[in-house]
Design an enzyme around this catalytic site. Structure first.
Site, PDB file in Angstrom:
ATOM      1  N   ARG A 135      -5.003  10.606   4.839  1.00  0.00           N
ATOM      2  CA  ARG A 135      -4.043  11.688   4.928  1.00  0.00           C
ATOM      3  C   ARG A 135      -2.896  11.527   3.936  1.00  0.00           C
ATOM      4  NH1 ARG A 135       0.039  11.523   7.401  1.00  0.00           N
ATOM      5  NH2 ARG A 135      -0.156  13.637   8.193  1.00  0.00           N
ATOM      6  N   CYS A 161      -4.416  11.797  13.189  1.00  0.00           N
ATOM      7  CA  CYS A 161      -5.133  10.512  13.181  1.00  0.00           C
ATOM      8  C   CYS A 161      -4.889   9.878  14.554  1.00  0.00           C
ATOM      9  CB  CYS A 161      -4.641   9.631  12.048  1.00  0.00           C
ATOM     10  SG  CYS A 161      -2.993   8.992  12.336  1.00  0.00           S
ATOM     11  N   ARG A 190      -8.517  -0.814   5.136  1.00  0.00           N
ATOM     12  CA  ARG A 190      -7.732   0.218   4.459  1.00  0.00           C
ATOM     13  C   ARG A 190      -6.401  -0.329   3.976  1.00  0.00           C
ATOM     14  NH1 ARG A 190      -7.076   5.659   7.575  1.00  0.00           N
ATOM     15  NH2 ARG A 190      -5.705   5.810   5.798  1.00  0.00           N
ATOM     16  N   LYS A 231       0.845  -1.202   0.000  1.00  0.00           N
ATOM     17  CA  LYS A 231       0.000   0.000   0.000  1.00  0.00           C
ATOM     18  C   LYS A 231       0.879   1.250   0.000  1.00  0.00           C
ATOM     19  CE  LYS A 231      -1.630   1.358   4.106  1.00  0.00           C
ATOM     20  NZ  LYS A 231      -1.263   2.733   4.512  1.00  0.00           N
ATOM     21  N   ASN A 232       1.927   1.242   0.841  1.00  0.00           N
ATOM     22  CA  ASN A 232       2.724   2.459   1.010  1.00  0.00           C
ATOM     23  C   ASN A 232       3.736   2.690  -0.106  1.00  0.00           C
ATOM     24  OD1 ASN A 232       1.222   2.975   3.231  1.00  0.00           O
ATOM     25  ND2 ASN A 232       2.804   2.465   4.723  1.00  0.00           N
ATOM     26  N   ASP A 278       5.424   0.398  12.006  1.00  0.00           N
ATOM     27  CA  ASP A 278       4.178  -0.233  11.534  1.00  0.00           C
ATOM     28  C   ASP A 278       4.061  -1.689  11.965  1.00  0.00           C
ATOM     29  OD1 ASP A 278       3.967   1.532   8.339  1.00  0.00           O
ATOM     30  OD2 ASP A 278       3.634   2.143  10.408  1.00  0.00           O
ATOM     31  N   ARG A 281       0.542  14.067  13.258  1.00  0.00           N
ATOM     32  CA  ARG A 281       0.921  13.851  11.853  1.00  0.00           C
ATOM     33  C   ARG A 281       1.080  15.177  11.090  1.00  0.00           C
ATOM     34  NH1 ARG A 281      -0.560   8.593  10.488  1.00  0.00           N
ATOM     35  NH2 ARG A 281       1.017   8.690   8.864  1.00  0.00           N
ATOM     36  N   PRO A 282       1.877  16.095  11.596  1.00  0.00           N
ATOM     37  CA  PRO A 282       2.040  17.383  10.888  1.00  0.00           C
ATOM     38  C   PRO A 282       2.677  17.189   9.514  1.00  0.00           C
ATOM     39  CG  PRO A 282       3.713  17.127  12.572  1.00  0.00           C
ATOM     40  CD  PRO A 282       2.770  15.983  12.744  1.00  0.00           C
ATOM     41  N   VAL A 283       2.512  18.187   8.652  1.00  0.00           N
ATOM     42  CA  VAL A 283       3.152  18.154   7.323  1.00  0.00           C
ATOM     43  C   VAL A 283       4.048  19.375   7.143  1.00  0.00           C
ATOM     44  CG1 VAL A 283       1.416  16.715   6.185  1.00  0.00           C
ATOM     45  CG2 VAL A 283       1.092  19.207   6.286  1.00  0.00           C
ATOM     46  N   ASP A 284       4.482  19.958   8.272  1.00  0.00           N
ATOM     47  CA  ASP A 284       5.302  21.183   8.190  1.00  0.00           C
ATOM     48  C   ASP A 284       6.575  20.984   7.379  1.00  0.00           C
ATOM     49  OD1 ASP A 284       5.853  19.448  10.451  1.00  0.00           O
ATOM     50  OD2 ASP A 284       7.416  20.869  10.994  1.00  0.00           O
ATOM     51  N   LEU A 285       7.156  19.793   7.469  1.00  0.00           N
ATOM     52  CA  LEU A 285       8.412  19.566   6.728  1.00  0.00           C
ATOM     53  C   LEU A 285       8.161  19.527   5.218  1.00  0.00           C
ATOM     54  CD1 LEU A 285      10.052  16.894   9.067  1.00  0.00           C
ATOM     55  CD2 LEU A 285      10.357  19.383   9.086  1.00  0.00           C
ATOM     56  N   LEU A 324       8.671   6.958  16.864  1.00  0.00           N
ATOM     57  CA  LEU A 324       8.253   7.787  15.736  1.00  0.00           C
ATOM     58  C   LEU A 324       6.974   8.566  15.969  1.00  0.00           C
ATOM     59  CD1 LEU A 324      10.321   5.797  14.280  1.00  0.00           C
ATOM     60  CD2 LEU A 324       9.163   6.481  12.227  1.00  0.00           C
TER      61      LEU A 324
END
Ligand code: EPZ
Length: 421
Positions: A93, A117, A400, A22-23, A308, A122-126, A330
């Site tokens: 996301r 979640c 999912r 999936k990933n 995971d 789960r920020p996306v600042d980077l 993480l």
């Protein structure tokens, strides 16, 4: 909503064919936004997240032709919109993965900010800082990331403060059509990142350092790419999860269509616990342990022990003699499975981001609730060992990321039914 009923105590046996990752599939599907031709993707996992992302691309105007449950053709030559709306992004996301390609190819995009979640903020600042470094103007308006690069993106040196898998993938895709060279320092090295780089390289993008933590991408200056046929790599986390079904019931399980070195940290840990492992070129066999010993885990980025797989090993720890120590490094909240495992009788003590699991406990059936994808698989594992019939609710989380889970488990001898409530 669906639920799973699992009656524990059965020995398992047989083999499982591992589905596509999936990933790996998610960034590869996003990358087709960079293609001028029709891209064919094979060995896709037939799971909800893939369907969600494909419907997002269709919303943007891509032509998606589903050849079979594992094969699609995507033609992004006529994208009509560059807006990834809230109703789709909130479902998954990883939709953030359209940010890099849309910005790089069309010079603008609006992507709904992915919420947090169950496992963390789960920020996306980077991701956003990197796009700004490459020349984009990025604003947050009404819950949307609004990014513009009217003159296109330019190559830059991106030194990530933290190793981020989708952050690295977004920058690699953005850099592919940027003007000039982009260097990524502290890049993620996961096999899924490697495959994305290999696919873009095969489409004509010069990329150095693939598989290392330093990547150098020579941008094509806005020239869309010609994609070759893509075969998605096997899912190392699904593979590790099925190895744990054997470990949990101390049975022998064989995995087909797997790349053993992608899950070395997992197989090494299983051997340390006491299991035998037979390695083949594209298969793996777990052999029962005479004694299952307690273990220690610290989750780290690839090639370290994968976060995971943390929940699955916590379930396994309940069956190992002694106290196991699991440290999650993480994500700040990736212990949602603990309270549900405790409902099944697990003896788990939490202190900050470290869990101590008292092994050798008899698990007893109960009603439990799935909270996130990997936590759900931990509950399935625990149910396989618990006495009696366990009902796992809200299993849309499982759907999912795990293809035909109950079918694959039933083929191994598990007593499992899906019900509707
Ligand atoms: C990917 O998520 C995976 N998802 C996750 O798998 C996996 O758990 C995670 O990598 C770690 O391996 C996909 O590939 C679709 P990160 P991602 O960015 O990219 C922080 C599953 O079960 N961070 O590597 O979102 C972040 O908070 C899923 O299939 C920032 O602070 O994870 C985390 O602490 C769950 N700012 C750490 O970095 C950012 O801008 C690693 O996150 C980005 C990340």
């Amino acid at each position: 909503m669906d639920f799973l009923s699992i009656t524990g105590g059965e020995k398992l046996q047989g083999s499982v064919s591992v589905s596509g990752a999936k990933n790996a599939a998610l960034p590869l599907i996003s990358a087709t936004l960079l293609a001028k031709n029709e891209a064919c993707l094979k060995n896709l996992p037939d799971v909800v997240d893939i369907k969600t992302l494909l419907s997002l691309l269709e919303m943007l105007g891509a032509k998606v032709q589903r050849i079979d449950p594992h094969t699609v053709k995507v033609n992004s030559s006529e994208i009509l919109s560059t807006k990834a709306t809230y109703d789709i992004v909130r479902k998954m996301r990883a939709s953030i993965l359209v940010l890099g390609p849309l910005l790089s190819r069309f010079g603008k995009c609006e992507v709904s900010l992915p919420g947090g979640c169950a496992i963390g903020a789960r920020p996306v600042d980077l991701h956003l800082k990197a796009m700004e470094k490459m020349g984009a103007i990025v604003e947050i308006k009404g819950g949307y990331i609004v990014a513009n690069a009217p003159k296109g993106l330019k190559g830059a040196t991106i030194a990530f403060d933290k190793i981020t898998v989708t952050g690295t993938e977004n920058v690699v895709m953005a850099a592919a059509l940027a003007k000039g060279v982009t260097k990524i320092l502290n890049a993620a090295q996961e096999p899924e990142v490697v495959q994305l780089c290999e696919v873009l390289q095969a489409a004509g993008v010069e990329i150095k350092g693939i598989g290392s933590n330093e990547l150098e991408i020579v941008g094509q200056e806005g020239e869309a790419l010609e994609f070759k046929e893509i075969e998605v790599i096997p899912d190392r986390i699904e593979a590790g999860t099925y190895l744990c079904t054997g470990a949990m019931t101390n049975s022998s399980i064989r995995l087909e269509r797997v790349i053993p070195e992608h899950l070395s940290a997992v197989t090494q840990k299983l051997e340390e616990i006491g299991f035998g492992m037979e390695y083949g070129e594209n298969h793996l066999t777990l052999l029962p342990a005479s004694k299952r010993r307690a273990f220690e885990i610290i989750t780290t980025e690839y090639p370290g022990f994968p976060t995971d797989m943390q929940a699955q090993f916590m379930a396994l720890a309940t069956q190992c003699e002694g106290a196991s120590i699991i440290e999650e490094r993480l994500f700040e909240n990736r212990f949602m499975h603990v309270s549900e495992l405790q409902r099944l009788g697990a003896g788990i003590h939490l202190r900050g981001n470290t869990a101590t699991v008292n092994g050798g406990t008899k698990l007893l059936c109960a009603d439990v609730m799935a909270t996130d994808l990997r936590a759900s698989s931990a509950l399935v594992l625990a149910a396989l060992a618990a006495e009696g019939t366990t009902n796992i609710h809200r299993i849309y989380h499982l759907d999912r990321g795990y293809e035909r889970l109950e079918e694959k488990l039933r083929a191994l001898g598990a007593v499992i039914e899906r019900g509707r409530e």
